[in-house]
Scaffold this active site. Structure first.
Site, mmCIF file in Angstrom:
data_model
loop_
_atom_site.group_PDB
_atom_site.id
_atom_site.type_symbol
_atom_site.label_atom_id
_atom_site.label_comp_id
_atom_site.label_asym_id
_atom_site.label_seq_id
_atom_site.Cartn_x
_atom_site.Cartn_y
_atom_site.Cartn_z
ATOM 1 N N SER A 85 7.131 -40.699 7.055
ATOM 2 C CA SER A 85 6.660 -40.224 8.351
ATOM 3 C C SER A 85 5.739 -39.016 8.194
ATOM 4 O O SER A 85 4.671 -38.945 8.813
ATOM 5 C CB SER A 85 7.849 -39.860 9.245
ATOM 6 N N GLY A 102 14.718 -38.833 2.687
ATOM 7 C CA GLY A 102 14.612 -40.135 2.048
ATOM 8 C C GLY A 102 13.315 -40.822 2.399
ATOM 9 O O GLY A 102 12.348 -40.194 2.864
ATOM 10 N N LEU A 160 22.218 -28.597 0.233
ATOM 11 C CA LEU A 160 20.887 -28.011 0.461
ATOM 12 C C LEU A 160 20.880 -26.501 0.255
ATOM 13 O O LEU A 160 20.242 -25.753 1.005
ATOM 14 C CB LEU A 160 20.371 -28.357 1.868
ATOM 15 N N ASP A 204 24.343 -38.982 1.283
ATOM 16 C CA ASP A 204 24.468 -38.045 0.154
ATOM 17 C C ASP A 204 25.361 -36.833 0.441
ATOM 18 O O ASP A 204 25.803 -36.170 -0.491
ATOM 19 C CB ASP A 204 23.081 -37.535 -0.261
ATOM 20 N N CYS A 213 -2.571 -3.884 7.163
ATOM 21 C CA CYS A 213 -2.177 -4.082 8.556
ATOM 22 C C CYS A 213 -2.610 -2.887 9.414
ATOM 23 O O CYS A 213 -2.728 -1.758 8.933
ATOM 24 C CB CYS A 213 -0.675 -4.314 8.669
ATOM 25 N N ARG A 230 22.514 -23.322 -5.386
ATOM 26 C CA ARG A 230 23.679 -23.082 -6.247
ATOM 27 C C ARG A 230 23.324 -22.844 -7.706
ATOM 28 O O ARG A 230 24.039 -22.148 -8.422
ATOM 29 C CB ARG A 230 24.636 -24.285 -6.162
ATOM 30 N N LEU A 283 10.094 -38.959 4.523
ATOM 31 C CA LEU A 283 8.927 -38.661 3.695
ATOM 32 C C LEU A 283 7.717 -39.480 4.136
ATOM 33 O O LEU A 283 6.608 -38.957 4.259
ATOM 34 C CB LEU A 283 9.243 -38.951 2.225
ATOM 35 N N GLU A 293 0.827 -1.209 0.000
ATOM 36 C CA GLU A 293 0.000 0.000 0.000
ATOM 37 C C GLU A 293 0.867 1.268 0.000
ATOM 38 O O GLU A 293 0.555 2.248 -0.680
ATOM 39 C CB GLU A 293 -0.919 0.010 1.232
ATOM 40 N N GLU A 316 12.833 -32.840 1.845
ATOM 41 C CA GLU A 316 13.599 -33.499 0.790
ATOM 42 C C GLU A 316 14.267 -34.765 1.300
ATOM 43 O O GLU A 316 15.292 -35.184 0.794
ATOM 44 C CB GLU A 316 14.668 -32.541 0.242
#
Length: 346
Positions: A298, A292, A212, A208, A78, A215, A296, A53, A290
């Site tokens: 869970s 394994g 994270l 791995d 706000c 790049r 995921l 605004e 991300e």
């Protein structure tokens, strides 16, 4: 499409330009119209800087026109002092007579107070124009304030025959298999730059040694998070390089270092709720998972997800670690240079 909807659509087009730059604030765009013409517009460009605004009002060359204009904004202005003064006060100050709002702000600091302030000043306020689109744009913001946790995005890549990795262990020094193509990888890095945090499990970190980071694109690195009960991840691994803020959930007592914090949790209790509660306290509005198979699965099994993005390549492994299963149909399908990309919404 009505005039109100046309101008609100413009607000949304402006607002999305703030993706990855304004969190934990919402994405907001604003358009000011006088006699059927846009005389000013703006959006929230950077966290801590002027709101939409303010930028729209500042863009109006002849401020006298504001007294007969309509201001459009996709989220309730706000009404409190934060990093910047209340936008509702600025609207009242300039005597803008009409305000059209896409959606009410569910943040308890605002939540109708901005609308109330405008109405008390005699401003004609209309609410709910393209409301669903407005809420969808700021799904991270609304999920955080309404569910008291970050918006959760699951991401994985799988082969054509349904595997996310070969069977590996810590003694197996083979490099991780690159399932998706280079264009998909670049898109993943773009996604990372748009979210506040990213999480992997201990096994993924050990096997791995990921960075994270973003790049492949220009943008902010997300907060890196992993769960490491016994602090088994070697200190020379990328997660400990202190290049960007990193959070380790553990059972151990460990002092904080530069860009590296350890949060002790109770592993006898459900882990994910403890992680999400800590991220809520830290004002983290979005989390990309991300991990394994175990992490995921869970999140899926415990119902802690809002959307999922799945790359499917044409490669086949024959055997390996099975990909997670979502028992629903994707809402969007795309082709990324040969990779299939499926989008799911819970």
């Amino acid at each position: 499409m009505s005039n109100n909807e046309t101008y609100m659509k413009r607000c949304l087009d402006l607002a999305v330009k703030g993706l990855g730059q304004v969190a934990p604030n919402p994405m907001v765009g604003c358009v000011i119209v006088c006699d059927g013409e846009i005389i000013g517009e703006g959006y929230h460009e950077q966290y801590g800087q002027a709101h939409a605004e303010v930028n729209a009002i500042n863009a109006v060359k002849d401020k006298a026109l504001l007294k007969k204009s309509t201001l459009y904004v996709n989220l309730e202005p706000c009404s409190h002092f934060g990093k910047t003064p209340p936008c509702a006060d600025l609207i009242v100050e300039h005597k803008i007579p009409y305000v059209v709002i896409g959606s009410v702000d569910t943040n308890s600091l605002v939540s109708g107070k901005g609308i109330e302030k405008l109405a008390k000043a005699g401003i004609d306020v209309k609410i709910g124009v393209l409301e669903n689109d407005c809420k969808k744009l700021n799904k991270r913001f609304f999920t955080y304030h309404e569910n008291k946790r970050p918006y959760i995005i699951l991401k994985w890549a799988q082969t054509a025959d349904g595997f996310i990795d070969a069977k590996r262990n810590e003694e197996n020094t083979s490099k991780p298999i690159q399932i998706s193509n280079s264009d998909s990888k670049k898109l993943l890095h773009l996604w990372r730059s748009q979210e506040q945090a990213i999480i992997i499990g201990t096994n993924t970190a050990l096997l791995d040694n990921p960075q994270l980071t973003v790049r492949e694109v220009k943008g902010k690195n997300p907060l890196r998070i992993t769960i490491d009960k016994w602090l088994r991840i070697p200190k020379q691994f990328n997660l400990f390089d202190k290049s960007t803020p990193t959070l380790i959930f553990t059972s151990m007592n460990e002092p904080a270092q530069t860009n590296l914090e350890f949060v002790k949790i109770d592993f006898e209790k459900p882990i994910i709720p403890q992680v999400l509660d800590e991220l809520y306290k830290r004002n983290i509005h979005s989390l990309m998972v991300e991990g394994g198979e175990l992490l995921l699965k869970s999140f899926i099994d415990e119902g802690y997800w809002d959307s999922a993005r799945v790359f499917i390549s044409d490669k086949e492994l024959g055997k390996g670690v099975a990909a997670p299963v979502l028992n629903q149909k994707p809402v969007i399908k795309e082709n990324i240079s040969g990779d299939k990309l499926l989008f799911y919404v819970k």
